[in-house]
Motif scaffolding. Structure first.
Motif, short mmCIF file in Angstrom:
data_model
loop_
_atom_site.label_atom_id
_atom_site.label_comp_id
_atom_site.label_asym_id
_atom_site.label_seq_id
_atom_site.Cartn_x
_atom_site.Cartn_y
_atom_site.Cartn_z
N GLU A 96 56.25 -16.16 -79.60
CA GLU A 96 57.16 -15.02 -79.36
C GLU A 96 57.21 -14.09 -80.56
O GLU A 96 57.38 -12.87 -80.42
CB GLU A 96 58.55 -15.50 -78.97
CG GLU A 96 59.48 -15.91 -80.09
CD GLU A 96 59.20 -17.30 -80.62
OE1 GLU A 96 59.91 -17.72 -81.56
OE2 GLU A 96 58.29 -17.97 -80.10
N SER A 97 57.05 -14.65 -81.78
CA SER A 97 57.09 -13.80 -82.96
C SER A 97 55.88 -12.86 -83.00
O SER A 97 55.99 -11.72 -83.47
CB SER A 97 57.16 -14.64 -84.24
OG SER A 97 56.16 -15.64 -84.28
N ALA A 98 54.74 -13.31 -82.48
CA ALA A 98 53.57 -12.44 -82.38
C ALA A 98 53.82 -11.33 -81.36
O ALA A 98 53.37 -10.19 -81.55
CB ALA A 98 52.34 -13.26 -82.00
N ILE A 99 54.53 -11.67 -80.29
CA ILE A 99 54.86 -10.67 -79.27
C ILE A 99 55.78 -9.61 -79.85
O ILE A 99 55.60 -8.40 -79.60
CB ILE A 99 55.51 -11.35 -78.05
CG1 ILE A 99 54.48 -12.23 -77.33
CG2 ILE A 99 56.10 -10.32 -77.08
CD1 ILE A 99 55.05 -13.08 -76.20
N PHE A 100 56.76 -10.01 -80.64
CA PHE A 100 57.69 -9.05 -81.25
C PHE A 100 56.94 -8.10 -82.19
O PHE A 100 57.23 -6.89 -82.24
CB PHE A 100 58.79 -9.78 -82.02
CG PHE A 100 59.67 -10.66 -81.15
CD1 PHE A 100 59.84 -10.40 -79.81
CD2 PHE A 100 60.32 -11.77 -81.69
CE1 PHE A 100 60.64 -11.21 -79.00
CE2 PHE A 100 61.12 -12.59 -80.91
CZ PHE A 100 61.27 -12.31 -79.56
N GLU A 106 52.76 -2.60 -84.55
CA GLU A 106 51.96 -2.92 -85.74
C GLU A 106 50.49 -2.79 -85.38
O GLU A 106 50.00 -3.35 -84.41
CB GLU A 106 52.27 -4.35 -86.19
CG GLU A 106 51.48 -4.83 -87.37
CD GLU A 106 51.90 -4.17 -88.67
OE1 GLU A 106 51.01 -3.96 -89.51
OE2 GLU A 106 53.10 -3.89 -88.83
N LYS A 107 49.75 -2.02 -86.20
CA LYS A 107 48.34 -1.77 -85.91
C LYS A 107 47.51 -3.05 -86.01
O LYS A 107 46.74 -3.38 -85.11
CB LYS A 107 47.80 -0.71 -86.87
CG LYS A 107 46.67 0.11 -86.30
CD LYS A 107 46.38 1.30 -87.19
CE LYS A 107 45.48 2.28 -86.43
NZ LYS A 107 45.18 3.47 -87.26
N ASN A 108 47.66 -3.73 -87.13
CA ASN A 108 46.94 -4.99 -87.34
C ASN A 108 47.87 -6.13 -86.93
O ASN A 108 48.32 -6.92 -87.76
CB ASN A 108 46.52 -5.11 -88.81
CG ASN A 108 45.54 -6.24 -89.04
OD1 ASN A 108 44.95 -6.79 -88.11
ND2 ASN A 108 45.36 -6.61 -90.30
N TYR A 109 48.16 -6.20 -85.63
CA TYR A 109 49.14 -7.14 -85.11
C TYR A 109 48.63 -8.58 -85.15
O TYR A 109 47.47 -8.85 -85.53
CB TYR A 109 49.59 -6.74 -83.71
CG TYR A 109 48.48 -6.60 -82.69
CD1 TYR A 109 47.96 -7.70 -82.02
CD2 TYR A 109 47.96 -5.34 -82.37
CE1 TYR A 109 46.95 -7.57 -81.08
CE2 TYR A 109 46.94 -5.20 -81.43
CZ TYR A 109 46.43 -6.32 -80.80
OH TYR A 109 45.43 -6.19 -79.88
#
Length: 329
Positions: A96-100, A106-109
């Protein structure tokens, strides 16, 4: 004459043995030099992550040319921040933190590249031994922050049990790292905790382990490894090797009994008795929390998205192809 021949043969043997030893030493040093050092931030240090610690203790990372430096970074948002800043290369936390981060434009998500667990690893603890889910109605339950997977998974467990979240006094105000201390201090009627804290509280007579949240909730990639998109793209071999080591750790964990596994990871939990560690590992085996391999399927990932949307944490679609970059083949 015979004496000279014997001395000559002995000398040759000594030289050969010495040369063999030095060659092995040089090769060993060369292997050590080839190890790629990488930093990992983990959201908590829990028996829940046993396959990861098996990979560390059994030398699986070294087998694939990696040397791991492990850092404890409390809070999934802080794990994400440590990876985004470059302080660590890989984060171990809820996806979920990656989803946020992705929703923050964020460009380099962050991309998830390897799974570890498929269920929630929490256990419900209460102050009385007898328990059924209906007992939670009207009671205060400590669950951590409202946007975290522990809280969201608990909400799904309530729903699956036919209980409305409005029927339970859910306390989101206490930080994840402070939950056990708060419960011991008299806060709440129930608390959700991971191992080793859950069993330790019970052994110290501070509560009773009552039920697995994971078995009451649904299957989804509860904990996974992620990294910045460009880091994965530019260093694919490193991440594939890391994933292979995790796969080896998962296989070992699933194929061996709790006693043998406890003997492997005991140094990761040096303040925990090995027999108690064995009990904790078995509790997770019984709850069926670990993936068979690190691959994360699309339907599996989308369950998280549904959970976040259902609880109004996000209101947009999030695409599997953007967020998941499977490196297990």
């Amino acid at each position: 004459m015979r004496k000279n021949i014997v001395l000559w043969i002995c000398g040759i043997i000594v030289i050969v043995v010495f040369a063999f030893f030095m060659n092995n030493k040089i090769n060993h040093n060369d292997e050590e030099k080839k190890l790629e050092k990488i930093k990992i931030s983990e959201v908590t240090h829990s028996v829940f992550y046993t396959p990861f610690y098996v990979a560390l203790e059994n030398g699986y990372f070294e087998k694939y040319g990696l040397e791991i430096e492990l850092m404890l970074v409390s809070g999934s948002d802080n794990v994400a921040a440590s990876v985004l800043s470059g302080d660590t290369l890989i984060g171990l936390a809820g996806p979920e933190s990656a989803i946020f981060v992705y929703n923050g434009k964020e460009k380099n998500y962050l991309q998830v590249f390897s799974g570890l667990t498929k269920r929630d690893g929490q256990f419900i603890l209460g102050r009385k031994k007898d328990f059924k889910m209906e007992d939670l109605k009207g009671k205060e339950v400590l669950v951590g922050r409202s946007t975290g997977m522990p809280a969201l998974s608990f909400l799904r467990a309530l729903k699956n049990s036919g209980i409305s979240k409005d029927e339970v006094n859910i306390n989101y105000s206490i930080d994840f790292a402070e939950l056990s201390g708060a419960f011991i201090g008299g806060n709440g009627d129930y608390v959700n905790l991971f191992q080793p804290l859950a069993t330790k509280l019970e052994k110290n007579k501070n509560g009773y382990v009552l039920s697995s949240v994971g078995l009451l909730s649904d299957e989804f990639p509860y904990t996974a490894f992620y990294a910045r998109k460009n880091d994965i793209k530019n260093n694919k071999d490193i991440f594939k090797n890391f994933t292979n080591a995790i796969n080896d750790g998962l296989k070992y964990t699933l194929q061996n009994d709790s006693k043998k596994i406890a003997s492997v990871i005991k140094d990761q939990f040096s303040d925990t008795d090995v027999s108690l560690l064995e009990e904790m590992i078995q509790s997770y085996k019984d709850a069926d929390v670990w993936l068979d391999n690190p691959f994360i399927e699309e339907k599996f990932f989308n369950t998280i998205v549904e959970l976040l949307k259902e609880n109004k944490i996000i209101d947009n679609d999030v695409y599997y192809k953007d967020l998941v970059n499977n490196l297990y083949e």
